[in-house]
Design a protein around this motif. Structure first.
Motif, PDB file in Angstrom:
ATOM      1  N   MET A  87     139.999  62.110  57.122  1.00 20.39           N
ATOM      2  CA  MET A  87     139.294  60.870  57.209  1.00 20.39           C
ATOM      3  C   MET A  87     138.438  60.572  56.129  1.00 20.39           C
ATOM      4  SD  MET A  87     136.281  60.398  60.229  1.00 20.39           S
ATOM      5  CE  MET A  87     137.336  60.149  61.552  1.00 20.39           C
ATOM      6  N   LYS A  88     138.226  59.185  55.889  1.00 26.07           N
ATOM      7  CA  LYS A  88     137.706  58.500  54.714  1.00 26.07           C
ATOM      8  C   LYS A  88     136.282  58.537  54.843  1.00 26.07           C
ATOM      9  CE  LYS A  88     138.333  53.913  55.498  1.00 26.07           C
ATOM     10  NZ  LYS A  88     139.113  52.648  55.080  1.00 26.07           N
ATOM     11  N   ASP A  89     135.379  58.772  53.850  1.00 24.10           N
ATOM     12  CA  ASP A  89     134.116  58.851  54.206  1.00 24.10           C
ATOM     13  C   ASP A  89     133.335  57.609  54.447  1.00 24.10           C
ATOM     14  OD1 ASP A  89     133.359  61.585  51.953  1.00 24.10           O
ATOM     15  OD2 ASP A  89     133.901  61.599  54.016  1.00 24.10           O
ATOM     16  N   GLN A  90     134.124  56.386  53.902  1.00 25.30           N
ATOM     17  CA  GLN A  90     133.418  54.943  54.222  1.00 25.30           C
ATOM     18  C   GLN A  90     134.281  54.212  54.963  1.00 25.30           C
ATOM     19  OE1 GLN A  90     132.490  53.319  50.285  1.00 25.30           O
ATOM     20  NE2 GLN A  90     131.192  55.200  49.624  1.00 25.30           N
TER      21      GLN A  90
END
Length: 75
Positions: free
Chosen positions: A1-4
């Motif tokens: 999962m990407k952080d942004q």
């Protein structure tokens, strides 16, 4: 999962979270709020004020990335 995630993705995530809370509680208040948060065909909320309030909350969070959400400090 990407952080942004985008502002719109964050809005949709918040909607899904609140919808889950509604499903668990059956709260009339949440039902009403979710109704005004629902998106129209143009992908904007039914209630323009909801989007304005959301953008204001995002701006506040961005201005203070270290905001303290600890419950003891909220009371």
């Amino acid at each position: 999962m990407k952080d942004q995630i985008s502002i719109k993705e964050g809005y949709k995530a918040m909607f899904l979270y609140l919808e889950h809370l509604y499903e668990m509680t059956g709260s009339d208040d949440l039902a009403g709020f979710l109704g005004s948060m629902s998106l129209l065909e143009d992908d904007m909320p039914v209630d323009d004020a909801v989007w304005s309030d959301w953008l204001e909350a995002v701006a506040k969070a961005r201005m203070n990335p270290n905001i303290d959400l600890n419950i003891e400090n909220q009371l």
